[in-house]
Design a protein around this motif. Structure first.
Motif, PDB file in Angstrom:
ATOM      1  N   LEU A 114       0.819  -1.208   0.000  1.00  0.00           N
ATOM      2  CA  LEU A 114       0.000   0.000   0.000  1.00  0.00           C
ATOM      3  C   LEU A 114       0.855   1.261   0.000  1.00  0.00           C
ATOM      4  O   LEU A 114       1.911   1.315   0.632  1.00  0.00           O
ATOM      5  N   LYS A 115       0.364   2.268  -0.712  1.00  0.00           N
ATOM      6  CA  LYS A 115       1.027   3.554  -0.847  1.00  0.00           C
ATOM      7  C   LYS A 115       0.140   4.653  -0.275  1.00  0.00           C
ATOM      8  O   LYS A 115      -1.074   4.500  -0.227  1.00  0.00           O
ATOM      9  N   PRO A 116       0.728   5.774   0.132  1.00  0.00           N
ATOM     10  CA  PRO A 116      -0.096   6.877   0.639  1.00  0.00           C
ATOM     11  C   PRO A 116      -1.177   7.317  -0.345  1.00  0.00           C
ATOM     12  O   PRO A 116      -2.270   7.701   0.089  1.00  0.00           O
ATOM     13  N   GLU A 117      -0.893   7.254  -1.635  1.00  0.00           N
ATOM     14  CA  GLU A 117      -1.876   7.658  -2.628  1.00  0.00           C
ATOM     15  C   GLU A 117      -3.061   6.704  -2.738  1.00  0.00           C
ATOM     16  O   GLU A 117      -4.043   6.995  -3.416  1.00  0.00           O
ATOM     17  N   ASP A 118      -2.973   5.558  -2.075  1.00  0.00           N
ATOM     18  CA  ASP A 118      -4.110   4.649  -2.007  1.00  0.00           C
ATOM     19  C   ASP A 118      -5.135   5.092  -0.972  1.00  0.00           C
ATOM     20  O   ASP A 118      -6.230   4.521  -0.907  1.00  0.00           O
ATOM     21  N   THR A 119      -4.786   6.069  -0.168  1.00  0.00           N
ATOM     22  CA  THR A 119      -5.702   6.569   0.848  1.00  0.00           C
ATOM     23  C   THR A 119      -6.981   7.086   0.202  1.00  0.00           C
ATOM     24  O   THR A 119      -6.947   7.948  -0.676  1.00  0.00           O
ATOM     25  N   ALA A 120      -8.101   6.547   0.626  1.00  0.00           N
ATOM     26  CA  ALA A 120      -9.392   6.924   0.055  1.00  0.00           C
ATOM     27  C   ALA A 120     -10.494   6.161   0.764  1.00  0.00           C
ATOM     28  O   ALA A 120     -10.239   5.214   1.514  1.00  0.00           O
ATOM     29  N   VAL A 121     -11.718   6.583   0.512  1.00  0.00           N
ATOM     30  CA  VAL A 121     -12.872   5.786   0.875  1.00  0.00           C
ATOM     31  C   VAL A 121     -13.121   4.815  -0.271  1.00  0.00           C
ATOM     32  O   VAL A 121     -13.265   5.228  -1.423  1.00  0.00           O
ATOM     33  N   TYR A 122     -13.177   3.543   0.035  1.00  0.00           N
ATOM     34  CA  TYR A 122     -13.407   2.520  -0.973  1.00  0.00           C
ATOM     35  C   TYR A 122     -14.860   2.070  -0.927  1.00  0.00           C
ATOM     36  O   TYR A 122     -15.380   1.722   0.133  1.00  0.00           O
ATOM     37  N   TYR A 123     -15.484   2.084  -2.098  1.00  0.00           N
ATOM     38  CA  TYR A 123     -16.897   1.752  -2.213  1.00  0.00           C
ATOM     39  C   TYR A 123     -17.093   0.438  -2.948  1.00  0.00           C
ATOM     40  O   TYR A 123     -16.454   0.179  -3.970  1.00  0.00           O
ATOM     41  N   CYS A 124     -17.991  -0.363  -2.452  1.00  0.00           N
ATOM     42  CA  CYS A 124     -18.388  -1.602  -3.098  1.00  0.00           C
ATOM     43  C   CYS A 124     -19.568  -1.334  -4.024  1.00  0.00           C
ATOM     44  O   CYS A 124     -20.484  -0.587  -3.670  1.00  0.00           O
TER      45      CYS A 124
END
Length: 118
Positions: A85-95
């Motif tokens: 994982l990278k800092p740019e992966d930071t997000a709200v993930y939606y299904c």
């Protein structure tokens, strides 16, 4: 009618791993595909990974080789294994679940927060 509930988000260090889950209920047999999305610049939501009923899989270029999407039909659950994982992966993930031919066609969960930080 389909209901989706995400889980598994949290805080992780760069290079770490996290596994997201999305549990589906309702008209399960009507679902053609399920996927994971996150916000992106210039877009409402960006496709991260998607898997169809026929097990065709698509990934965003930014996550290829790091993320793996899968599903367990017996549990009506989809997973997203996130490695390196990278800092740019930071997000709200939606299904998301796609139900062809029947409005509203797409169903969404409420999202789960993933934060990658030292």
């Amino acid at each position: 009618q389909v209901q989706l509930v995400e889980s598994g988000g949290g805080l992780v260090q760069p290079g770490g791993s996290l596994r997201l889950s999305c549990a589906a209920s309702g008209s399960i047999d009507s679902i053609y595909a399920m996927g994971w999305y996150r916000p992106a610049p210039g877009k409402q939501r960006e496709l991260v990974a998607r898997i169809t009923r026929a097990e065709r899989i698509n990934y965003a270029d930014s996550v290829k080789g790091r993320f793996t999407i899968s599903r367990d039909n017996a549990k009506n659950t989809m997973y997203l294994q996130m490695n390196s994982l990278k800092p740019e992966d930071t997000a709200v993930y939606y299904c998301e679940a796609n139900v062809p031919y029947i409005p509203p066609y797409d169903y969404w969960g409420q999202g789960t927060q993933v934060t990658v930080s030292s």
